[in-house]
Enzyme design. Structure first.
Site, PDB file in Angstrom:
ATOM      1  N   HIS A  29       0.818  -1.214   0.000  1.00  0.00           N
ATOM      2  CA  HIS A  29       0.000   0.000   0.000  1.00  0.00           C
ATOM      3  C   HIS A  29       0.862   1.278   0.000  1.00  0.00           C
ATOM      4  CE1 HIS A  29      -3.441  -2.549   1.118  1.00  0.00           C
ATOM      5  NE2 HIS A  29      -2.755  -3.011   2.146  1.00  0.00           N
TER       6      HIS A  29
HETATM    7  O1  RIB Z   1      -5.250  -0.016   4.660  1.00  0.00           O
HETATM    8  C1  RIB Z   1      -3.869  -0.019   4.455  1.00  0.00           C
HETATM    9  C2  RIB Z   1      -3.211   1.060   5.243  1.00  0.00           C
HETATM   10  O2  RIB Z   1      -3.465   0.862   6.624  1.00  0.00           O
HETATM   11  C3  RIB Z   1      -1.686   1.059   5.104  1.00  0.00           C
HETATM   12  O3  RIB Z   1      -1.199   2.363   5.262  1.00  0.00           O
HETATM   13  C4  RIB Z   1      -1.254   0.202   6.256  1.00  0.00           C
HETATM   14  O4  RIB Z   1       0.073   0.506   6.694  1.00  0.00           O
HETATM   15  C5  RIB Z   1      -2.239   0.617   7.311  1.00  0.00           C
HETATM   16  O5  RIB Z   1      -1.776   1.834   7.892  1.00  0.00           O
END
Ligand code: RIB
Ligand code: CA
Length: 313
Positions: A243
């Protein structure tokens, strides 16, 4: 080309760690002015420790790391140890940090930095709940017009949610903060689940991290080995979605990504859909566009950039 000045706001988190490593490995494109930590994946005491662990793993113990909000603006903190493990960086065995936290609160650092640098030259890169960012805007509204751009990981539209059926974790943890940020009128680039779920660390891609053969390469491969089990089990995906590194990769090579400039608003009333990013992808409303909402990426190009840069550390 002068390097882009950024503040990374983060809740490490294995994927945050890779995003930070990518930024620190790319000094020609990115100047990390500082890292501000927020409660999210794990409590603040761990996120501020993990951020320093990652800076030392990168061989950059001089990076300024600040501790920030330990809870959302007006909701109870929700964490994600079920995804990231009890330390937030489960997977590799990494030493406790020797580098110290900076004095002062992260929110004040964000305010002071935006006031100190020429207006329009500092970019904010939130990788976790938006609490620190929103608190800074509430405490010092004058800084909003000084922000060059916000490039954040959060939200989802076609992908729905990952912590509830309709909300992505970062937005869900602090929907009020997200609402403040998305109404700030600052240029925003959003990396939602719609694109991050296409940045999957397949076995061959993780083998490429391991083959780098350095402490960074091994650590990233071990983080992924741990981090991927949740998403593989839940989505049946081929690997962990990276992500947060989508945010720093966008700064280095924006043409890897494709999206639309649309209106995005945050659900802050209904508990059923709390934290949903209501993205007007099909422009059916008359609400003004306020964000570049990214929907696709060149995944092979992303991983080849990431692997090449991690090998530099
Ligand atoms: O949903 C994914 C996000 O939530 C990413 O930033 C992960 O590190 C958590 O913070
Ligand atoms: Ca994160």
């Amino acid at each position: 080309m002068t390097a882009r000045k950024i503040i990374i706001d983060t809740d490490p988190g294995q994927d945050d760690a890779v995003a930070i490593l990518l930024a620190l490995a790319s000094p020609d494109e990115i100047e990390v002015l500082g890292i501000t930590c927020v409660a999210g994946n794990v409590p603040l005491a761990l996120t501020q420790k993990n951020a320093r662990i990652v800076c030392e793993l990168a061989g950059k113990p001089d990076v300024k790391v600040f501790s920030g909000a330990d809870r959302p603006m007006n909701r109870t903190l929700v964490t994600a140890e079920h995804v990231h493990g009890k330390t937030g960086l489960d997977g590799p065995t990494l030493p406790d940090p020797a580098m110290l936290l900076q004095d002062g609160h992260a929110v004040d650092y964000i305010i002071d930095t935006l006031r100190a640098y020429e207006s329009g030259t500092v970019t904010l890169c939130p990788l976790g709940p938006l609490t620190n960012i929103a608190m800074a805007f509430e405490k010092a509204p004058d800084i909003k017009e000084r922000v060059q751009e916000i490039i954040l990981m959060g939200g989802g539209y076609f992908e729905g949610g990952n912590i509830t059926p309709s909300a992505e974790f970062n937005i869900y943890v602090d929907p009020q903060a997200a609402d403040i940020v998305f109404k700030s009128e600052i240029p925003i680039v959003v990396m939602p689940l719609d694109v991050t779920h296409k940045a999957l660390v397949t076995k061959s891609r993780n083998d490429a991290f391991r083959t780098i053969g350095t402490p960074v390469g091994h650590a990233v491969a071990e983080m992924t080995d741990f981090f991927e089990r949740f998403d593989k089990e839940k989505y049946g995906s081929e690997g962990a979605p990276l992500h947060d590194p989508c945010v720093t990769a966008y700064l280095i090579r924006p043409n890897l990504f494709k999206g639309r400039h649309i209106n995005v608003e945050i659900e802050t009333q209904s508990e059923l859909t709390m934290g949903a990013t209501v993205a007007d992808w099909w422009r059916v409303s008359d609400r003004a566009p306020n964000a570049l909402f990214i929907g696709d990426l060149d995944a092979d190009g992303f991983f080849s950039l990431l692997t090449e840069r991690l090998a530099r550390l």
